[in-house]
Design a protein around this motif. Structure first.
Motif, mmCIF file in Angstrom:
data_model
loop_
_atom_site.group_PDB
_atom_site.id
_atom_site.type_symbol
_atom_site.label_atom_id
_atom_site.label_comp_id
_atom_site.label_asym_id
_atom_site.label_seq_id
_atom_site.Cartn_x
_atom_site.Cartn_y
_atom_site.Cartn_z
ATOM 1 N N PRO A 190 47.669 -13.450 2.187
ATOM 2 C CA PRO A 190 47.453 -12.029 2.497
ATOM 3 C C PRO A 190 46.497 -11.776 3.659
ATOM 4 C CG PRO A 190 46.378 -12.642 0.440
ATOM 5 C CD PRO A 190 47.250 -13.794 0.816
ATOM 6 N N GLY A 191 45.514 -12.673 3.822
ATOM 7 C CA GLY A 191 44.581 -12.514 4.935
ATOM 8 C C GLY A 191 45.274 -12.670 6.274
ATOM 9 N N LEU A 192 46.168 -13.653 6.364
ATOM 10 C CA LEU A 192 46.928 -13.872 7.590
ATOM 11 C C LEU A 192 47.881 -12.720 7.826
ATOM 12 C CD1 LEU A 192 47.613 -15.779 9.945
ATOM 13 C CD2 LEU A 192 49.281 -16.908 8.442
ATOM 14 N N PHE A 193 48.495 -12.229 6.767
ATOM 15 C CA PHE A 193 49.413 -11.092 6.887
ATOM 16 C C PHE A 193 48.677 -9.855 7.389
ATOM 17 C CE2 PHE A 193 51.402 -7.237 5.304
ATOM 18 C CZ PHE A 193 52.729 -7.410 5.672
ATOM 19 N N THR A 194 47.508 -9.568 6.813
ATOM 20 C CA THR A 194 46.726 -8.396 7.235
ATOM 21 C C THR A 194 46.338 -8.495 8.704
ATOM 22 O OG1 THR A 194 45.851 -8.077 5.009
ATOM 23 C CG2 THR A 194 44.610 -7.075 6.817
ATOM 24 N N TYR A 195 45.894 -9.693 9.119
ATOM 25 C CA TYR A 195 45.524 -9.919 10.529
ATOM 26 C C TYR A 195 46.715 -9.634 11.442
ATOM 27 C CZ TYR A 195 45.630 -12.953 14.658
ATOM 28 O OH TYR A 195 45.828 -13.449 15.923
ATOM 29 N N LEU A 196 47.884 -10.199 11.140
ATOM 30 C CA LEU A 196 49.066 -10.009 11.986
ATOM 31 C C LEU A 196 49.519 -8.553 11.988
ATOM 32 C CD1 LEU A 196 51.026 -13.193 10.852
ATOM 33 C CD2 LEU A 196 50.049 -12.810 13.121
ATOM 34 N N ASP A 197 49.498 -7.925 10.817
ATOM 35 C CA ASP A 197 49.940 -6.536 10.698
ATOM 36 C C ASP A 197 49.029 -5.587 11.477
ATOM 37 O OD1 ASP A 197 51.726 -4.556 9.442
ATOM 38 O OD2 ASP A 197 49.920 -3.919 8.389
ATOM 39 N N GLU A 198 47.715 -5.798 11.360
ATOM 40 C CA GLU A 198 46.759 -4.928 12.051
ATOM 41 C C GLU A 198 46.792 -5.131 13.556
ATOM 42 O OE1 GLU A 198 44.793 -2.429 10.907
ATOM 43 O OE2 GLU A 198 45.997 -2.672 9.097
ATOM 44 N N ARG A 199 46.863 -6.388 13.987
ATOM 45 C CA ARG A 199 46.875 -6.647 15.433
ATOM 46 C C ARG A 199 48.157 -6.138 16.078
ATOM 47 N NH1 ARG A 199 42.609 -6.874 14.748
ATOM 48 N NH2 ARG A 199 42.963 -5.014 16.003
ATOM 49 N N MET A 200 49.268 -6.207 15.350
ATOM 50 C CA MET A 200 50.526 -5.727 15.915
ATOM 51 C C MET A 200 50.479 -4.231 16.185
ATOM 52 S SD MET A 200 53.389 -6.764 17.111
ATOM 53 C CE MET A 200 53.910 -8.341 16.431
ATOM 54 N N LYS A 201 49.671 -3.506 15.420
ATOM 55 C CA LYS A 201 49.544 -2.063 15.630
ATOM 56 C C LYS A 201 48.961 -1.740 17.000
ATOM 57 C CE LYS A 201 49.006 -0.836 10.735
ATOM 58 N NZ LYS A 201 48.072 -0.334 9.698
ATOM 59 N N ASP A 202 48.176 -2.685 17.563
ATOM 60 C CA ASP A 202 47.621 -2.470 18.902
ATOM 61 C C ASP A 202 48.726 -2.336 19.945
ATOM 62 O OD1 ASP A 202 45.072 -2.612 17.895
ATOM 63 O OD2 ASP A 202 44.765 -4.719 18.427
ATOM 64 N N PHE A 203 49.903 -2.831 19.599
ATOM 65 C CA PHE A 203 50.998 -2.852 20.570
ATOM 66 C C PHE A 203 52.099 -1.863 20.206
ATOM 67 C CE2 PHE A 203 48.762 -6.821 20.790
ATOM 68 C CZ PHE A 203 48.525 -6.932 22.161
ATOM 69 N N ASN A 204 51.789 -0.930 19.322
ATOM 70 C CA ASN A 204 52.749 0.134 19.029
ATOM 71 C C ASN A 204 53.153 0.906 20.287
ATOM 72 O OD1 ASN A 204 53.156 -0.405 16.358
ATOM 73 N ND2 ASN A 204 51.749 1.135 15.599
ATOM 74 N N PRO A 205 52.204 1.195 21.200
ATOM 75 C CA PRO A 205 52.619 1.868 22.450
ATOM 76 C C PRO A 205 53.620 1.037 23.251
ATOM 77 C CG PRO A 205 50.265 2.067 22.156
ATOM 78 C CD PRO A 205 50.734 1.094 21.112
ATOM 79 N N TYR A 206 53.427 -0.297 23.259
ATOM 80 C CA TYR A 206 54.347 -1.171 23.992
ATOM 81 C C TYR A 206 55.741 -1.122 23.369
ATOM 82 C CZ TYR A 206 56.607 -5.437 25.643
ATOM 83 O OH TYR A 206 57.508 -6.325 26.170
ATOM 84 N N TYR A 207 55.781 -1.144 22.058
ATOM 85 C CA TYR A 207 57.064 -1.107 21.360
ATOM 86 C C TYR A 207 57.554 0.325 21.135
ATOM 87 C CZ TYR A 207 56.664 -6.100 20.442
ATOM 88 O OH TYR A 207 56.577 -7.460 20.592
ATOM 89 N N LYS A 208 56.790 1.280 21.677
ATOM 90 C CA LYS A 208 57.146 2.705 21.584
ATOM 91 C C LYS A 208 57.325 3.157 20.138
ATOM 92 C CE LYS A 208 59.213 2.996 26.184
ATOM 93 N NZ LYS A 208 58.743 1.697 26.640
ATOM 94 N N LYS A 209 56.418 2.684 19.281
ATOM 95 C CA LYS A 209 56.484 3.046 17.864
ATOM 96 C C LYS A 209 55.488 4.143 17.498
ATOM 97 C CE LYS A 209 58.190 -1.294 15.911
ATOM 98 N NZ LYS A 209 57.896 -2.397 14.982
ATOM 99 N N CYS A 210 54.645 4.516 18.446
ATOM 100 C CA CYS A 210 53.638 5.501 18.081
ATOM 101 C C CYS A 210 53.647 6.674 19.054
ATOM 102 C CB CYS A 210 52.248 4.877 18.046
ATOM 103 S SG CYS A 210 51.670 4.320 19.636
ATOM 104 N N ALA A 211 53.105 7.761 18.584
ATOM 105 C CA ALA A 211 52.992 8.961 19.402
ATOM 106 C C ALA A 211 51.521 9.244 19.658
ATOM 107 C CB ALA A 211 53.639 10.142 18.686
ATOM 108 N N THR A 212 51.158 9.367 20.919
ATOM 109 C CA THR A 212 49.771 9.658 21.278
ATOM 110 C C THR A 212 49.595 11.164 21.411
ATOM 111 O OG1 THR A 212 49.534 7.558 22.449
ATOM 112 C CG2 THR A 212 47.970 9.302 23.011
ATOM 113 N N LYS A 213 48.547 11.670 20.766
ATOM 114 C CA LYS A 213 48.277 13.099 20.812
ATOM 115 C C LYS A 213 46.854 13.341 21.297
ATOM 116 C CE LYS A 213 51.468 14.205 17.032
ATOM 117 N NZ LYS A 213 51.647 14.900 15.728
ATOM 118 N N LEU A 214 46.718 14.255 22.237
ATOM 119 C CA LEU A 214 45.401 14.660 22.739
ATOM 120 C C LEU A 214 45.103 16.062 22.228
ATOM 121 C CD1 LEU A 214 42.862 14.573 24.532
ATOM 122 C CD2 LEU A 214 44.303 15.315 26.451
#
Length: 392
Positions: A190-214
């Motif tokens: 689970p520790g490795l899974f959490t690390y991979l899952d959290e770090r992948m979120k840093d690249f949501n903009p690259y994969y166009k999975k997130c919406a940025t709001k100002l």
């Protein structure tokens, strides 16, 4: 210009190495052209590359090949390669281990594997029972022993993180890899899974999975400098403007850190950034508008940002205060006869000292130009920005 060439093979898993290179370039804030070569076009391209293979990276006409060499080159150039031998060993260990399991899994799982059906069954059994647990266990151990479980080596991104995320992207995207590794990592490590899952979120903009709001008021002010930078980057974002009369109710909703604006939010990640300077540093540092690895230039950029802010804050803080009109008039006289000339004199000196007259620091855009442009749009007074700079 930077171009990354990769070979697009229909029906094949995306290469771990090419994904790692893309993620590093994105994280470093580098603009690059992603050239994906179709199978039928490969004969036209292959003589362009040393060893006649990809991925390859072309920078200003110079072509780099061999994935590991490219990653170490970029890592050394942009601060993703440790400077101590101990940490460097750990980085290479992690990458070699991840590559071992990837190659073994490829031979066992992929249709293009040269193994016959019987050999593939044996290889798959070996991955599930022997090599998979052994190699993944070694990676999990390295993460557990690291000073921070947010990264695989040290306390910030290294090329090892990008490599592991390249492997994880393959697990997420390819059904065979997903069926083999996803649940095993999630339930048994689970520790490795959490690390991979959290770090992948840093690249949501690259994969166009997130919406940025100002979020900011329907005005220029501090929000405008962030708007200008995002627009210059051609970064898609939703510009949410809150009316002044609605703010008392909005700020109690819990959506805004410190109950103030601007706030930049990434959804559905849930990541939120507050404080104008901190947001500008975050965006500027990530996307190449802040020279974070050059202390002297960084000092100059922050000096300019703070000086522009002094012009805005000094005026706005008094102009919108509850002081009498007589007191405000006295301050305006002092402001325009003492503060503004003093700050502009200091700015003029900095402009003359910069080697390139087109920019305030160095030879390209930085955070500060967007700060000064935002000042241009302040309705009460023209505080400079590109209009005054261009006149000079």
């Amino acid at each position: 210009t930077t171009e990354i060439y990769t070979r697009s093979i229909v029906g094949s898993v995306r290469c771990v190495q090419e994904t790692a290179i893309r993620l590093l370039l994105f994280h470093a804030g580098l603009k690059f052209e992603d050239v994906r070569i179709k199978r039928e076009d490969w004969p036209k391209y292959k003589d362009k590359f040393e060893l006649k293979q990809v991925p390859a990276l072309e920078i200003d006409g110079k072509i780099l090949t061999q994935s590991y060499a490219i990653l170490e080159y970029l890592g050394s150039k942009y601060g993703y390669l440790p400077k101590t031998y101990d940490k460097l060993y750990k980085v290479i260990f992690v990458m070699n281990t991840a590559e071992d399991i990837y190659r073994k899994a490829y031979m066992a799982l992929m249709p293009s594997s040269p193994l016959d059906a019987k050999a593939k069954d044996e290889a798959k059994k070996n991955i599930l029972e022997v090599d998979g647990p052994l190699h993944l266990g070694a990676l999990f151990k390295k993460l557990s022993e690291n000073e921070s479980q947010k990264f695989i080596v040290g306390h910030k991104y290294t090329i090892a993180d990008f490599y592991l995320l390249g492997f994880w992207a393959t697990v997420l995207q390819n059904p065979d890899f997903n069926a083999t590794f996803y649940e095993v990592i999630k339930t048994k490590m689970p520790g490795l899974f959490t690390y991979l899952d959290e770090r992948m979120k840093d690249f949501n903009p690259y994969y166009k999975k997130c919406a940025t709001k100002l979020y900011y008021f329907d005005a220029a002010g501090h929000g405008e400098m962030i708007r200008l930078m995002l627009k210059a980057m051609k970064f898609p974002f939703e510009d949410i403007r809150i009316k002044i009369e609605d703010w008392p109710k909005e700020k109690e909703t819990g959506k805004f850190i410190l109950k103030e604006l601007p706030v930049v939010a990434c959804e559905p990640c849930g990541v939120k950034f507050a404080q104008t300077d901190a947001i500008m540093h975050r965006i500027g540092g990530r996307y190449g508008y802040l020279p974070i690895n050059k202390p002297e230039k960084l000092y100059k950029v922050v000096w300019w940002c703070n000086t522009w802010k002094d012009l805005i804050v000094n005026y706005m803080g008094f102009a919108h205060s509850s002081y009498s009109e007589e007191k405000k008039k006295e301050f305006r006289i002092y402001y325009f006869t003492k503060i503004v000339p003093s700050l502009f004199e200091a700015m003029e000196s900095k402009i003359m000292m910069n080697k390139c007259s087109d920019y305030l620091v160095g030879k390209s855009y930085t955070c500060l130009l967007y700060t000064s442009d935002a000042a241009d749009d302040t309705p009460c007074v023209d505080l400079g920005g590109r209009r005054i700079i261009k006149k000079k």
